[in-house]
Design a protein around this motif. Structure first.
Motif, PDB file in Angstrom:
ATOM      1  N   GLY A 176       0.799  -1.371   0.031  1.00 21.49           N
ATOM      2  CA  GLY A 176      -0.068  -0.053   0.138  1.00 21.49           C
ATOM      3  C   GLY A 176       0.927   1.349  -0.082  1.00 21.49           C
ATOM      4  O   GLY A 176       0.222   2.294  -0.246  1.00 21.49           O
ATOM      5  N   ARG A 177       2.274   1.098   0.242  1.00 24.50           N
ATOM      6  CA  ARG A 177       3.175   2.189  -0.014  1.00 24.50           C
ATOM      7  C   ARG A 177       4.034   1.985  -0.442  1.00 24.50           C
ATOM      8  O   ARG A 177       4.874   0.917  -0.534  1.00 24.50           O
ATOM      9  CB  ARG A 177       3.282   2.559   1.655  1.00 24.50           C
ATOM     10  CG  ARG A 177       3.911   3.941   1.927  1.00 24.50           C
ATOM     11  CD  ARG A 177       2.770   5.130   1.712  1.00 24.50           C
ATOM     12  NE  ARG A 177       3.178   6.579   1.943  1.00 24.50           N
ATOM     13  CZ  ARG A 177       2.563   7.540   1.643  1.00 24.50           C
ATOM     14  NH1 ARG A 177       1.534   7.372   0.950  1.00 24.50           N
ATOM     15  NH2 ARG A 177       3.146   8.682   1.663  1.00 24.50           N
ATOM     16  N   ALA A 178       4.669   3.083  -1.579  1.00 24.32           N
ATOM     17  CA  ALA A 178       5.762   3.179  -1.945  1.00 24.32           C
ATOM     18  C   ALA A 178       6.697   4.099  -1.593  1.00 24.32           C
ATOM     19  O   ALA A 178       6.315   5.351  -1.400  1.00 24.32           O
ATOM     20  CB  ALA A 178       5.549   3.010  -3.537  1.00 24.32           C
ATOM     21  N   ASN A 179       8.153   3.584  -1.335  1.00 25.89           N
ATOM     22  CA  ASN A 179       9.104   4.701  -1.209  1.00 25.89           C
ATOM     23  C   ASN A 179      10.389   4.612  -2.001  1.00 25.89           C
ATOM     24  O   ASN A 179      11.078   3.824  -2.214  1.00 25.89           O
ATOM     25  CB  ASN A 179       9.650   4.441   0.115  1.00 25.89           C
ATOM     26  CG  ASN A 179       8.500   4.364   1.384  1.00 25.89           C
ATOM     27  OD1 ASN A 179       8.108   5.454   1.621  1.00 25.89           O
ATOM     28  ND2 ASN A 179       8.147   3.166   1.730  1.00 25.89           N
ATOM     29  N   GLY A 180      10.517   5.769  -2.948  1.00 22.38           N
ATOM     30  CA  GLY A 180      11.412   5.843  -3.899  1.00 22.38           C
ATOM     31  C   GLY A 180      12.177   7.114  -4.089  1.00 22.38           C
ATOM     32  O   GLY A 180      12.127   7.909  -3.311  1.00 22.38           O
ATOM     33  N   SER A 181      12.997   7.322  -5.260  1.00 20.85           N
ATOM     34  CA  SER A 181      13.622   8.539  -5.166  1.00 20.85           C
ATOM     35  C   SER A 181      12.644   9.662  -5.627  1.00 20.85           C
ATOM     36  O   SER A 181      13.177  10.749  -5.274  1.00 20.85           O
ATOM     37  CB  SER A 181      14.521   8.300  -6.624  1.00 20.85           C
ATOM     38  OG  SER A 181      13.905   8.173  -7.693  1.00 20.85           O
ATOM     39  N   VAL A 182      11.665   9.682  -5.939  1.00 21.06           N
ATOM     40  CA  VAL A 182      10.645  10.587  -6.101  1.00 21.06           C
ATOM     41  C   VAL A 182       9.700  11.022  -5.021  1.00 21.06           C
ATOM     42  O   VAL A 182       8.768  11.797  -4.859  1.00 21.06           O
ATOM     43  CB  VAL A 182       9.582  10.412  -7.465  1.00 21.06           C
ATOM     44  CG1 VAL A 182      10.340  10.077  -8.656  1.00 21.06           C
ATOM     45  CG2 VAL A 182       8.669   9.109  -7.108  1.00 21.06           C
ATOM     46  N   GLY A 183      10.047  10.259  -3.877  1.00 22.79           N
ATOM     47  CA  GLY A 183       9.288  10.486  -2.457  1.00 22.79           C
ATOM     48  C   GLY A 183       8.396   9.141  -2.198  1.00 22.79           C
ATOM     49  O   GLY A 183       8.594   8.145  -2.602  1.00 22.79           O
ATOM     50  N   SER A 184       7.584   9.486  -1.307  1.00 24.61           N
ATOM     51  CA  SER A 184       6.579   8.392  -0.786  1.00 24.61           C
ATOM     52  C   SER A 184       5.341   8.392  -1.276  1.00 24.61           C
ATOM     53  O   SER A 184       4.622   9.866  -1.076  1.00 24.61           O
ATOM     54  CB  SER A 184       6.721   8.589   0.911  1.00 24.61           C
ATOM     55  OG  SER A 184       5.858   7.199   1.262  1.00 24.61           O
TER      56      SER A 184
END
Length: 202
Positions: A176-184
């Motif tokens: 349900g949650r993604a955390n990457g270089s473009v933010g969360s």
């Protein structure tokens, strides 16, 4: 989903009918265990679906209390599940999205069906990594995004001897949650896996 559950049920019936190589005594489902797993992996989100093979290993510790087995476990797996898109931005380029490592931490509760076969349910936290790679000519850009979610599953474990076992398991994960270089940011991705495992208990 129905076919996945049916496959696990059939595999479990086969495990239950398989005779143990040696009779276990005492509390056969107690102690530290390590195992290797491999099987089918399918991921689906709002952009489509892809599938492949999942593989890896896990460690756990169980305690048998009469007709109840409780335990904690962790697992680290990789996957061949990926998608490739040619001519993504320009002619001749390629964009690849693949499932990377997956870390799982959770607990399970089981009920012995007989002295050598355990039926169990499990649940816990999963963190999966998505690897991306964009290639255009001699230029290549790599990145990754971590997905946070939960996992639920069920399976059967069958003792093959005093210290070894095999198992079949179905598990469902939702991220349900993604955390990457473009933010969360919020996502909704579902993952289905059917795995077989071989383990040793100490």
């Amino acid at each position: 989903m129905r076919n996945l559950i049916l496959s696990v049920a059939l595999a479990g019936a086969a495990l239950s009918a398989f005779p143990a190589a040696a009779q276990t005594t005492g509390a056969p489902f107690t102690g530290l265990r390590i195992e290797g797993v491999a099987g089918y992996d399918a991921l689906k989100d709002g952009h489509g679906s892809s599938d492949g093979l999942v593989y890896g290993g896990g460690v756990g510790y169980d305690v048998q209390l009469n007709n109840l087995v409780v335990g904690a476990e962790g697992e680290l797996t990789g996957s061949t599940t990926d998608t490739r898109t040619d001519n993504f931005v320009s002619q001749g380029d390629r964009f690849r999205v693949g499932m990377g490592r997956d870390v799982y931490l959770g607990a399970r509760v089981g009920f012995p069906l007989n002295p050598t076969t355990l039926a169990y349910a499990k649940g816990g936290y999963t963190n999966a990594r998505i690897d991306t790679r964009y290639t255009s000519g001699t230029t290549e850009v790599r990145d990754h995004t971590d997905l946070d979610g939960f996992r639920l599953g069920a399976g059967l474990e069958h003792q093959m001897g005093a210290n070894t076992y095999i198992k079949g398991e179905y598990r469902y994960s939702n991220y349900g949650r993604a955390n990457g270089s473009v933010g969360s940011y919020d996502i909704d991705a579902d993952r289905h896996q059917i795995v077989a495992g071989v383990g040793m208990r100490f």
